[in-house]
Design an enzyme around this catalytic site. Structure first.
Site, PDB file in Angstrom:
ATOM      1  N   ASP A 117      42.358  47.385  30.984  1.00 29.71           N
ATOM      2  CA  ASP A 117      43.691  47.475  31.586  1.00 29.71           C
ATOM      3  C   ASP A 117      44.645  48.252  30.679  1.00 29.71           C
ATOM      4  O   ASP A 117      45.429  49.068  31.158  1.00 29.71           O
ATOM      5  CB  ASP A 117      44.261  46.082  31.877  1.00 29.71           C
ATOM      6  CG  ASP A 117      45.702  46.188  32.351  1.00 29.71           C
ATOM      7  OD1 ASP A 117      45.913  46.787  33.416  1.00 29.71           O
ATOM      8  OD2 ASP A 117      46.603  45.734  31.630  1.00 29.71           O
TER       9      ASP A 117
ATOM     10  N   ARG B 244      47.735  55.468  33.933  1.00 25.58           N
ATOM     11  CA  ARG B 244      48.526  55.417  35.183  1.00 25.58           C
ATOM     12  C   ARG B 244      49.967  55.826  34.926  1.00 25.58           C
ATOM     13  O   ARG B 244      50.594  56.491  35.747  1.00 25.58           O
ATOM     14  CB  ARG B 244      48.479  54.001  35.771  1.00 25.58           C
ATOM     15  CG  ARG B 244      47.138  53.666  36.415  1.00 25.58           C
ATOM     16  CD  ARG B 244      47.027  52.171  36.669  1.00 25.58           C
ATOM     17  NE  ARG B 244      48.125  51.656  37.446  1.00 25.58           N
ATOM     18  CZ  ARG B 244      48.614  50.412  37.339  1.00 25.58           C
ATOM     19  NH1 ARG B 244      48.084  49.559  36.491  1.00 25.58           N
ATOM     20  NH2 ARG B 244      49.602  50.019  38.083  1.00 25.58           N
TER      21      ARG B 244
ATOM     22  N   LYS C 235      44.852  40.283  32.923  1.00 21.74           N
ATOM     23  CA  LYS C 235      45.331  39.802  31.620  1.00 21.74           C
ATOM     24  C   LYS C 235      45.502  38.291  31.640  1.00 21.74           C
ATOM     25  O   LYS C 235      45.211  37.608  30.654  1.00 21.74           O
ATOM     26  CB  LYS C 235      46.658  40.492  31.270  1.00 21.74           C
ATOM     27  CG  LYS C 235      46.444  41.957  30.888  1.00 21.74           C
ATOM     28  CD  LYS C 235      47.730  42.681  30.648  1.00 21.74           C
ATOM     29  CE  LYS C 235      48.425  43.032  31.938  1.00 21.74           C
ATOM     30  NZ  LYS C 235      49.244  44.205  31.955  1.00 21.74           N
TER      31      LYS C 235
ATOM     32  N   HIS D 285      54.233  34.337  34.733  1.00 20.36           N
ATOM     33  CA  HIS D 285      54.344  35.782  34.548  1.00 20.36           C
ATOM     34  C   HIS D 285      55.465  36.316  35.424  1.00 20.36           C
ATOM     35  O   HIS D 285      55.528  36.013  36.614  1.00 20.36           O
ATOM     36  CB  HIS D 285      53.027  36.472  34.922  1.00 20.36           C
ATOM     37  CG  HIS D 285      53.101  37.951  34.732  1.00 20.36           C
ATOM     38  ND1 HIS D 285      52.877  38.545  33.519  1.00 20.36           N
ATOM     39  CD2 HIS D 285      53.402  38.944  35.598  1.00 20.36           C
ATOM     40  CE1 HIS D 285      53.045  39.845  33.633  1.00 20.36           C
ATOM     41  NE2 HIS D 285      53.357  40.117  34.892  1.00 20.36           N
TER      42      HIS D 285
ATOM     43  N   SER E 249      45.974  44.561  37.427  1.00 14.67           N
ATOM     44  CA  SER E 249      46.391  44.726  36.040  1.00 14.67           C
ATOM     45  C   SER E 249      46.994  43.412  35.517  1.00 14.67           C
ATOM     46  O   SER E 249      46.621  42.913  34.453  1.00 14.67           O
ATOM     47  CB  SER E 249      47.419  45.866  35.984  1.00 14.67           C
ATOM     48  OG  SER E 249      48.130  45.856  34.788  1.00 14.67           O
TER      49      SER E 249
END
Ligand code: URA
Length: 434
Positions: A161, A168, A187, A82, A183
């Protein structure tokens, strides 16, 4: 339990229990807790922070708010990567087929670009026919059959999320390290990852502008992984200048293709080799980074990674002729060079400004759902530390109309700083957190 009491408790800087957090997230996902209470709560978290235990509880509550993928039937160990997002970051396009070609399957859910930061799915969708909306069943089947799959996040994956992130975004509560860490990790956990390589970008073209902030986020995500029985390793990598040379969807795809054919920019190739090697280690395919680097580099050089890329694009319906002959990818009507206004050393190629210029040209979105232009973007020819001569090209702008071209040109001239004194090139990585 009442939502207001949970908000007050956090407002008064007290630690929430895992049960309270789970209850709040469940209530928000089901719609029993309204947006205004969730927004107030997110603001208390932004202002007062969260302990590691609270952040872990929040991560798990959001992961469990929807479907939890079990990849054990498809792969022995599910490895994910990620990136926290940046300008010119097309790493997944190279690393996913490269690692898969080394024998370690990669199944990844990616996002679209928002703001100055690009998104992997938009880059892939420059290829006609490429399908990013796979069902869970198709995702699992392709991962088992081809060993590589990259698609959009299904609506049922960590829906808490999805809802909280959108809230947000409009309530000034994105920039909270516990909220960002939970967050991202919710995931990854919901998507079945057992081992994760995190690429935390730091600099003017990243969410985290300073090294201490990036380090805090990286440490927190590694700790959440540990507390939830997963393994994560985080890189702190530079995002003060764009990664590689290409910024813009089809341009970035072309650069990924070049890299898979061993003629990509050096900085980007090195970045991909490092991340891919680390995935091999956390995925238990290699006993050490040294051995992993040898395998990964050999798989890139012998063309197996490129073959895997072709199989992957074909499996998701993409027109393979467009990647075999990248001239068939979308292009722009105008290409214009921007020349160095003076002789000297490049001290700055401001990543965020370059990213915003690309968005202005149409490569990105001002808001979710906006259409994008796959053919436009910027080629970044100069890197920090390089000596440039007056009149030498620093950028090539790919545009579809003169007006945006002109505005992008002005932004790009503001993005660079040239001085007489020499300056060190920027490092690729500032550190690794295991
Ligand atoms: N990326 C995410 O997925 N979540 C955040 O909160 C920030 C960046």
């Amino acid at each position: 339990m009442r939502a207001v009491d949970i908000i007050i408790k956090k407002r008064d800087k007290q630690e929430l229990t895992a049960h309270e957090i789970e209850w709040f997230i469940q209530g928000y996902t089901s719609g029993e807790i309204p947006d205004y209470q969730a927004a107030a709560w997110a603001m208390t978290v932004l202002l007062n922070g969260m302990s590691d235990d609270e952040t872990t509880a929040l991560t798990l509550a959001m992961a469990r708010s929807g479907e939890m993928l079990d990849l054990s039937g498809a792969v022995e160990i599910a490895v994910d990567k990620h990136s926290t997002g940046g300008v010119g970051d097309k790493t997944t396009l190279v690393v996913a087929p490269l690692v898969a070609a080394c024998g370690l399957p990669v199944g990844k859910m990616s996002g679209r670009g928002l703001g100055f930061s690009g998104g992997t799915l938009d880059k892939l969708e420059s290829i006609c026919g490429f399908r990013a909306d796979l069902t869970t069943e198709q995702f699992l089947r392709q991962m088992a059959d081809i060993g590589v799959v990259v698609c959009g996040q299904t609506a049922d994956l960590a829906p808490a999320d999805g809802k909280l992130y959108a809230l947000r975004d409009v309530t000034g509560t994105v920039q909270s390290i516990p909220l960002i860490a939970s967050s991202i990790m919710s995931k990854k956990i919901a998507a079945g990852a057992q081992a994760i390589v995190l690429d935390v970008k730091v600099g003017c073209g990243a969410f985290m502008k300073t090294l201490p902030e990036a380090e805090q986020l990286a440490r927190l995500m590694v700790e959440i992984a540990r507390k939830t029985g997963r393994k994560a390793v985080a890189y702190l990598s530079d995002m003060n200048q764009p990664l590689g040379k290409a910024v813009g969807n089809a341009l970035e795809l072309r650069e990924a293709i070049d890299t898979l054919q061993c003629r990509g920019p050096k900085d980007f190739e090195e970045h991909c080799l490092e991340i891919a090697s680390r995935m091999m280690v956390v995925g238990k395919q290699s006993p050490s980074m040294d051995k992993a680097c040898l395998t990964v580099e050999q798989t890139l050089r012998n063309g197996q990674a490129w073959e895997k890329f072709l199989a992957w694009i074909a499996a998701q319906g993409g027109d393979v002729q467009m990647v075999i002959d990248p001239q068939k990818l979308p292009t722009s009507a105008i290409q214009r060079q921007i020349l160095a206004p003076q002789t000297g050393y490049l001290h700055q190629v401001h990543a965020e400004k370059v990213g915003l210029a690309a968005v202005l040209l149409g490569a990105g979105r001002a808001k979710k759902g906006d259409p994008i232009d796959y053919g436009v973007g910027i080629e970044v020819l100069g890197k920090v530390g390089q000596m440039v001569q007056k009149g030498e090209p620093l950028f090539i702008v790919h545009a579809n109309d003169e007006q945006t071209l002109h505005q992008a040109q002005e932004m790009l001239l503001e993005a660079i700083v040239i001085k007489e004194n020499p300056v060190e090139p920027l490092p690729h990585f500032y550190g690794v957190i295991e």
